[in-house]
Design an enzyme around this catalytic site. Structure first.
Site, PDB file in Angstrom:
ATOM      1  N   SER A 228       0.835  -1.201   0.000  1.00 56.86           N
ATOM      2  CA  SER A 228       0.000   0.000   0.000  1.00 56.86           C
ATOM      3  C   SER A 228       0.865   1.245   0.000  1.00 56.86           C
ATOM      4  O   SER A 228       2.004   1.234   0.476  1.00 56.86           O
ATOM      5  CB  SER A 228      -0.900   0.011   1.238  1.00 56.86           C
TER       6      SER A 228
ATOM      7  N   TYR B 174      -2.759  -0.368  10.387  1.00 62.09           N
ATOM      8  CA  TYR B 174      -2.727  -0.700   8.962  1.00 62.09           C
ATOM      9  C   TYR B 174      -1.410  -0.257   8.324  1.00 62.09           C
ATOM     10  O   TYR B 174      -0.752  -1.019   7.607  1.00 62.09           O
ATOM     11  CB  TYR B 174      -3.909  -0.037   8.262  1.00 62.09           C
TER      12      TYR B 174
END
Length: 681
Positions: free
Chosen positions: A558, A571
């Site tokens: 990501s 995250y």
């Protein structure tokens, strides 16, 4: 507008479908059928006699009108007068093109002469196990007489072609009472005045032969059980097959990568448990359709199923070396200056007593069909050994067919392979969103895909979208579980033979400020993404190293792995963990030809399981926009002002695995439409 098929062609297709639907009648893509009738010649306006016949490469069970060749009978019969003799009979195949009626349709097959020259309106040529068992018995002619009397004639072995068509026509003319014939070393041919009569005669020959073999045959044609070679218990057998599969794929792929298929059917296991299996396997298959797909003989492990795994692996590698040497010698014994080059010396079928049969091909269907053909061969051996002794055609004749210029020409006509042909991909989290898009792109480029997802229903739905079991399989997998990851990879190697490409895509996200993030939030996200990727990569590396074919591991990381955003501690930290796994594994696995790369998406809202599961609402709240406008919001903050879709991430996976970046490892590719703060430095 496409013209409607002729009524005779429609009736022929229906008969073909019925015959091809039952494996007792013929094998996949084996045999051919024909019908003769009249149609209007569009040039003269007069009736002209035509023949519709299954074309080259088709399958009876799935035959369509476009798979038929329509030819003029007057021209086909006139070829008899210009036939140059058996030494030049291959030239007649090109002449069939000048007998075609109209445009379109399939290319005429080598068996066209058989159908054209036999003086019956309808002809079936089939490869039933019962018929081939008689055809491949040492005293097949006498057994055919005993079984059928004068109702079925015997035609000695001859390679398929124009001369065989003349032979069968002559036998029918000399035996007007006959309903068909057994072709030595090959199969059966039946005929009739109507389509119904022809089909009835075909089924009569097949069932009568099967009943004769059952009634006349010995109870143990393969001999008594060989001590220690009995089938392993089912669970132990599958575990052993999974452990051997990567090694066996290496054995089958020394010349070029192959896809595998595993079968532990009762018939295969019984054959391998009997004393006569080494002798019979060494004799090889006989029917041309069989050994074109299975090679002249399989590789057979000469150890019991419960032999130590290390010993079995060492012996398989020794036998592989011997097999390649023997195959090269076989080629050298029979090749002539104008023979096609040797295509490869690896086995297409590997038999492991107590475990089962592994078969290989350029794709899953080819691998599966090779196994089905060897099962046909086992059935043929059983029938022949029950009433006589199995006697396949001479090795030199097998070579003449395997390295036939007409077969070589057929191979040259095959379309080029897709970029990911022979690649086996396992994608985690592939039941939705980015993972589903990746699975679709990889399958579209020719890969076999293992769709792994914690949601078994979603995974199964994606497999259906991809085209079923020859293209993809679904495996339920909680990536946080070592046991489930191992089971998923075992399922992959049993379905397709191995693994070449793993995409670590499974993910979850919980967006909270630091003070609201619980230890459970942290542990869950790290368990799925950091731990899950580690477990999948470790299992993938084990298999890839055993295969010796290199491989690719791709992490869907990501932008958040390099960009610090608010309310995202768990995250972002686990994505950074994944990003560094890429670097660490690229450094460690490079010596094995395994490339490890990552992709950093951002703002993939549409179709995303993460965003639909609450992450979208949370991020929308953080940025002060409505959830339905979140994708557009992300797009506007990028340099390109474009929304990122799951398909764009899938494109990047293909770019890494498709071959053009063959010398790239340790790379992270941003797929974020341009986020300057996330530029890699």
């Amino acid at each position: 507008m496409t013209a409607e098929p002729h009524p005779q062609a429609v009736e022929l297709l229906a008969r073909s479908h019925r015959l091809g639907a039952d494996p007792r009648n013929t094998n996949y893509a084996g045999g051919n059928t024909s019908a003769k009738g009249t149609a209007i010649d569009p040039v003269t306006g007069q009736d002209t006699e035509l023949m519709w016949v299954k074309g080259s490469g088709g399958d009876l069970g799935t035959l369509r009108a476009t798979g038929l060749a329509a030819l003029r009978l007057d021209r086909l019969r006139a070829l008899v007068d210009v036939y140059p003799g058996v030494d030049r009979e291959d030239e007649m195949v090109a002449a069939f093109d000048y007998c075609l009626h109209g445009k379109g349709g399939a290319a005429p097959s080598i068996d066209t002469a058989m159908h054209a020259l036999v003086g019956a309106a309808h002809v079936d040529h089939l490869h039933p196990d019962s018929g081939i068992a008689l055809a491949c018995s040492a005293d097949g002619e006498a057994l055919t007489k005993e079984c059928f009397g004068d109702r079925v004639a015997w035609v000695p072995w001859r390679r398929p072609g124009f001369q065989l068509g003349l032979d069968i026509a002559a036998v029918r003319d000399a035996n007007p009472q006959a309903i068909g014939c057994v072709l030595g070393g090959h199969g059966i041919t039946a005929w009739g005045a109507t389509s119904q009569e022809c089909e009835r005669n075909s089924l009569d020959i097949i069932s009568t032969a099967a009943e004769f073999l059952d009634r006349r045959g010995r109870s143990e044609p393969f001999g008594p059980v060989l001590a220690g070679y009995e089938p392993l218990p089912p669970e132990e057998r599958r575990a052993r097959a999974a452990a051997l599969a990567p090694v066996l794929r290496a054995v089958a792929s020394a010349d070029r990568p192959q896809i595998g298929h595993f079968s532990d059917s009762e018939a295969v296991l019984d054959f391998l448990s009997r004393t006569e299996h080494p002798r019979l396997a060494a004799l090889g298959t006989s029917c041309p359709d069989h050994f074109l797909r299975t090679k002249v003989r399989p590789l057979v492990l000469d150890l019991p199923g419960d032999a130590p795994l290390d010993e079995a692996v060492r012996r398989l590698r020794q036998l592989h070396t011997e097999y390649r040497e023997e195959y090269a010698a076989y080629y050298a014994r029979h090749a002539t200056p104008d023979s096609p080059p040797m295509r490869g010396a690896d086995p297409a079928v590997v038999l492991v007593p107590g475990v089962g049969m592994f078969s290989y091909g350029k794709d899953k269907q080819t691998a599966r069909v090779a196994g089905e053909f060897y099962l046909n061969a086992i059935n043929v051996m059983r029938g022949a050994e029950a009433v006589s002794s199995y006697l396949p055609i001479e090795e030199s004749e097998k070579f003449r067919i395997e390295y036939w210029e007409l077969e070589e020409a057929k191979l040259r006509r095959m379309p080029p392979a897709q970029p990911l042909a022979t690649r086996i991909a396992l994608v985690t989290g592939a039941g939705s969103g980015i993972g589903r898009a990746i699975a679709h792109r990889l399958a579209a480029e020719g890969a076999c895909v293992v769709v792994a997802d914690i949601n078994a229903t979603s995974a199964a739905a994606v497999v259906e979208e991809l085209g079923g079991a020859d293209r993809a399989v679904a495996v339920p997998a909680d990536v946080t579980s070592e046991e489930e990851i191992r089971a998923a990879f075992d399922a992959a190697v049993l379905a397709f033979g191995g693994v070449d490409l793993v995409v670590n895509n499974a993910g979850i996200s919980i967006s909270k400020p630091l003070l609201e993030t619980t230890a459970a939030d942290w542990d869950l996200q790290h368990a799925i993404m950091a731990r899950g990727s580690f477990l999948a990569s470790r299992e993938a590396a084990r298999i890839m190293i055993q295969q010796g074919l290199g491989g690719d591991i791709v992490y869907i990381s990501s932008k958040n792995g390099v960009f610090a955003g608010p309310n995202n501690i768990a995250y972002g930290a686990t994505k950074a963990d994944q990003a560094h796994q890429v670097r660490l594994l690229a450094a460690e696995l490079g010596e094995h030809g395994i490339r490890v790369n990552g992709i950093n998406p951002d703002g993939v809202v549409q179709g995303s399981g993460i965003f639909a599961g609450g992450w979208g609402a949370q991020r929308a709240a953080v940025y002060g926009v409505s959830e339905e406008n979140l994708g557009a919001f992300y797009a506007q903050r990028t340099l390109l002002k474009r929304e990122v879709l799951p398909e764009h991430v899938a494109n990047a996976v293909f770019a890494l695995a498709g071959g053009d970046l063959s010398h790239t490892t340790g790379l992270h590719i941003p797929v974020d439409a341009g986020v300057a703060a996330a530029f890699l430095r």
